[in-house]
Design an enzyme around this catalytic site. Structure first.
Site, short mmCIF file in Angstrom:
data_model
loop_
_atom_site.label_atom_id
_atom_site.label_comp_id
_atom_site.label_asym_id
_atom_site.label_seq_id
_atom_site.Cartn_x
_atom_site.Cartn_y
_atom_site.Cartn_z
N CYS B 85 0.83 -1.21 0.00
CA CYS B 85 0.00 0.00 0.00
C CYS B 85 0.86 1.26 0.00
O CYS B 85 0.34 2.37 -0.14
CB CYS B 85 -0.92 0.00 1.21
SG CYS B 85 -1.56 -1.64 1.60
N CYS B 208 -12.94 0.87 8.32
CA CYS B 208 -12.12 0.31 7.23
C CYS B 208 -12.19 1.16 5.98
O CYS B 208 -13.26 1.66 5.61
CB CYS B 208 -12.62 -1.10 6.88
SG CYS B 208 -12.64 -2.24 8.28
N SER B 209 -11.07 1.26 5.30
CA SER B 209 -11.07 1.90 3.99
C SER B 209 -11.72 0.95 2.99
O SER B 209 -12.02 -0.19 3.30
CB SER B 209 -9.64 2.25 3.56
OG SER B 209 -8.84 1.08 3.53
N ILE B 211 -12.44 -0.92 -0.92
CA ILE B 211 -11.78 -1.57 -2.05
C ILE B 211 -12.09 -0.71 -3.27
O ILE B 211 -13.24 -0.62 -3.71
CB ILE B 211 -12.27 -3.02 -2.21
CG1 ILE B 211 -11.79 -3.85 -1.01
CG2 ILE B 211 -11.75 -3.61 -3.52
CD1 ILE B 211 -12.26 -5.29 -1.02
N LYS B 330 -10.16 6.45 3.97
CA LYS B 330 -11.46 6.08 4.52
C LYS B 330 -12.61 6.45 3.60
O LYS B 330 -13.45 5.63 3.26
CB LYS B 330 -11.55 6.81 5.87
CG LYS B 330 -12.56 6.42 6.88
CD LYS B 330 -12.52 4.99 7.21
CE LYS B 330 -13.83 4.28 7.04
NZ LYS B 330 -14.75 4.41 6.06
N HIS B 334 -9.03 3.80 -1.37
CA HIS B 334 -7.67 3.30 -1.20
C HIS B 334 -7.33 2.30 -2.31
O HIS B 334 -7.21 1.10 -2.08
CB HIS B 334 -7.56 2.67 0.19
CG HIS B 334 -6.20 2.17 0.56
ND1 HIS B 334 -5.03 2.63 -0.03
CD2 HIS B 334 -5.79 1.25 1.48
CE1 HIS B 334 -3.98 2.01 0.52
NE2 HIS B 334 -4.42 1.16 1.42
#
Ligand SMILES: [Zn+2]
Ligand SMILES: [Zn+2]
Lengths: 152, 386, 386, 152
Positions: B85, B208-209, B211, B330, B334
């Site tokens: 990442c 969570c970020s 997909i 967020k 991402h």
């Protein structure tokens, strides 16, 4: 049994056979450098300090404390469940918690924490590390609350 | 010895579930935007570096070759740089080196990821293998799982609460709602965040970020050339890169991203500044706990006080240091290989004063912080307006 | 502006079907060897770059993190550089930049690939996706298939024969039989090569390199530091990098690797030499036709005369220019991410005079040529003994 | 039909739907820049020269010459055959050749060359490009010797 019974993907490693056989016989093996005496978990065939391959297998200490834990409700491909075949039905999986225990000598061990409610887990609790052969042939490591009566 | 390096062009494409576009088409959008921003064409670019995190997302052995082909950049140099990442920041580092070493004067740094061609369980597997595929993935570890372990350790050590985590999500969605390029540009409430479903205990959906598919690009130039472009140069003042253990359990303090601490120290030192001189920062909030750790490990607040720091709204505009006012990973999304480059785009635009309602007033010094995996590699970069 | 950069340590591990060792264990062998060769420990190394070609071979999102973890190199910088089969040369380029830009004085460049954990059809798929996964792989294209198309075009244009191809295999196995670290250290006859089974028409088994596990490492140092090490420094005199179209059909001349032509021109220019000044070379013979193209595209012989060039034994020791006297990818093996670094190891040892029966006498200037995919990215590097 | 019927892996692309539908109706589409007039195959939604998304779909020329070809005897996972179930038996696959045809305007087209013996193929021969919908639902491109009678 093969190392892949533990590792899912990887067959080839210098330490795999011995580690898997130890798990099968109820032991969790690390390695120890015969030159400098440093111990390693996971086991490895060479010492990064001495750059030598003079290592002996040793049982790691099994008593320690829980450093951290989680429980994975949205698992990766290998551990997920299929959608229900029955229309309008719902399938729920209660995940087994996973944690990391420090057993001394700076060694940290990841393992499943079966048969314990997530809400009862606390960082810092005394834990024990145990090798486990599952019925489906999988070899793995479980972490048990020390003194607890966790059924096999 | 070193040559000064400036960002002279920057653009991000629309982030989201981009079922309308392929990996290379996403890249084209970002590169075309960066070229227009710089007022040049690809003929003016000497060399290129491409960040892509995962072969498995793009079904390609050499995703960077797709990019130089699609842009018709050949025969000029291009290859791929990867740090999970943090791939984007590693590519920025290599782009910087390309100019600083004298190999080239004008360099394109591209970051692009196409994550939604694969199923969610497969994406969860790919990201889960960001941990140790031999010693951690067999325990069903997912990417949220690693950060859940960091959260649990942080909570035990410092009394950080689930509400603190949720407050990060609320802030980032507040700013993301003002970013038209964000994946999920909508505000959320604290209750929504706290009541969302569990992903990896104690992290819930809104911790969570996403997909995300997306791309971003920046154009770097040497000091000699930086004046030739349309926009005011933004200078790269300091780069820091550091690593940590593969396995999360092996870290002395699981609640600390030591690679952030070391990379930040290097970046501050090279730039000759201290944390309190930063006017605006983008930090790696792949999970809400990650942003709280970042506050601490970057030196924005003392260790363990990240929870109260967001509770006091110190990272909103008007607070001690505005953080992720683009929505962060967020809310902005991402796309892993693009993220580090997109952070550099945001800081460039903040320092130029181009950010509209979410502009940090008078921002002169910016910082980006980009984490690979769960801390195995970190890039910190410091920028200053001309 | 630029700082001079030397190779001060170099080692290759045993190449082969290494079912005894994991990816990281292979890497350790090479790094331990390079450190011992340089007479240092990892404490003396400032920064690291890791070449790995495919996530899918190593079951890892960030294979480079496995490496810095296993070596306990953290918290110092490391990330991955990828250019398919040219990953090693791209990592060497980045290692060179790390020193030349002043970011570090001593840099470890590691290349490692573990190809035999997956099945052969899966490996064939992974390598096949080195072409365009959208527009070529659906036609069943394999890695040998792309080079078969190059061979067919070369044969049609220049009358190159299957015997010419087989002669390359015979030479490389002749030298490989003298290299104890080779994957297949055995001699073969022209008849064996010509009668081996068809892989991709007209390429037969012995026209193809192997699916190999292995690793190699070099240690780079700045001019100030190069004298501090055990062995005579070997200087990197010129680096060239170039790219080409993704799809083989899109190239004006399918029988020419234009990226080799451009990268070589850049490398020769930076080093200030011409092709006839090269004393020893390793070229990218992933397939026998690739070595014939390399002779021509590197300027060792005129275009189209690569067949007669090997027929005249001009690339044996004693000929115009000895090529792949380590056995090449053909006999030494081709662990894709390691290959470019292993080439630099071979040239370092040739220039130091450490190669025993396959030593090129009085070699002072060496060249490595490393191709990613079927020519999408190429690195050419020129080396000179102190 | 979906673009994935052509591409095997990839569903998402700006040009996929139109390209797949054209194949299904027997046409091979490229694109042409409405600003500079340059044509592209494979089709793409933007011009790399003009940096604009003003493109029209056009049928590419279908007549050209064979630039190169091969036949893949050791195929990747998607095109291989399973080992025989009968003991001591042997299974052999005769691969379909694959080639690249230049159709003018610098456009090069890859495709299968069915029903032609490998030994009869020659670089430089006149060839035609044809869209093809296979019985299994796959959409693809075939290359035919010009004037040849290749059965569908
Ligand atoms: Zn030791
Ligand atoms: Zn145009």
């Amino acid at each position: 049994m093969e190392f892949k019974n533990f590792s899912l993907f990887i067959k080839h490693t210098k330490v795999g056979k011995t580690f898997a056989e130890a798990l099968e016989s109820g032991k969790v093996f690390g390695t120890q450098c015969e030159k400098c005496g440093r111990t390693f978990f996971p086991p490895r065939p060479e010492c990064p300090d001495c750059l030598e391959e003079e290592m002996a297998y040793v049982e790691i200490p099994t008593k320690g404390t829980l450093l951290t834990f989680t429980a994975i409700f949205v698992p990766p491909a290998h551990y997920g469940i299929s959608p229900p075949k029955m229309p309008f039905a719902r399938v729920t999986q209660t995940p087994c918690p996973v944690g990391v225990v420090e057993v001394g000598n700076g060694l940290r061990v990841m393992g499943w924490i079966p048969d314990v409610d997530l809400k009862d887990l606390k960082v810092g609790d005394p834990f024990e590390v145990e090798a486990r052969a599952l019925r489906n042939g999988q070899l793995t490591i479980v972490l048990k609350p020390a003194g607890g009566n966790v059924p096999k | 010895m070193k040559r000064k390096v400036a960002i002279v062009g920057a653009a991000q494409g629309k982030f989201g579930v981009r079922e309308d576009a392929s990996h290379r088409e996403l890249a084209f959008e970002a590169v075309a935007g960066a070229l227009k921003d710089a007022g040049i064409t690809l003929k003016d670019v000497d060399s290129m570096v491409t960040a892509v995190a995962a072969d498995e997302f793009s079904f390609a052995l050499q995703p960077s070759a797709q990019m130089h082909d699609y842009l018709e950049f050949y025969p000029k140099a291009n290859f791929r740089v990867e740090g999970a990442c943090a791939s984007g920041s590693m590519a920025l580092r290599v782009g910087w080196m390309t100019v600083a070493s004298g190999l080239a004067d004008v360099v394109l740094v591209l970051g692009a990821e196409k994550m939604t061609e694969v199923s969610t369980p497969h994406a969860t597997e790919i990201m889960g293998k960001g941990g140790d595929a031999i010693w951690e993935y067999p325990f069903g570890m997912s990417f949220p799982g690693y950060y859940a372990m960091i959260a649990r350790a942080h909570m035990a050590a410092f009394g950080t609460t689930e509400e603190h985590l949720a407050m990060v999500a609320v802030k980032n969605h507040f700013y993301g709602s003002q970013n038209p390029l964000a994946h999920m540009p909508k505000e959320i409430t604290l209750e929504q965040a706290l009541n969302s479903f569990m992903v990896a205990y104690p992290l819930k959906l809104y911790d969570c970020s996403l997909i995300t598919d997306g791309a971003a690009a920046v154009i770097l130039a040497s000091a000699d050339r930086a004046k030739d472009f349309a926009k005011t140069p933004v200078w790269i003042e300091g780069i820091g890169t550091a690593t940590d253990t593969m396995r999360i359990g092996d870290r002395e303090k699981i609640h600390t991203l030591q690679a952030t601490v070391v990379a930040a120290k290097e970046a501050y030192q090279r730039a000759g500044i201290s944390p309190d001189e930063i006017d605006v920062a983008t930090v790696h909030d792949c999970f809400t706990i990650a942003e709280i750790c970042a506050y601490e490990d970057l030196g924005f607040c003392p260790k363990g006080e990240g929870g109260p720091f967001i509770q006091d709204r110190q990272t909103y505009i008007g607070g001690a240091i505005p953080v992720n006012v683009d929505g962060g990973l967020k809310s902005k999304g991402h796309p892993v290989g693009a993220t580090g480059v997109a952070m550099a785009v945001e800081i460039t635009k903040q320092l130029r004063g181009e950010c509209g309602t979410r502009q940090v007033p008078n921002a002169e010094v910016g910082l980006t912080h980009n984490v690979g995996g769960n801390g195995q590699v970190v890039g910190v970069t410091i920028y200053r307006k001309d």
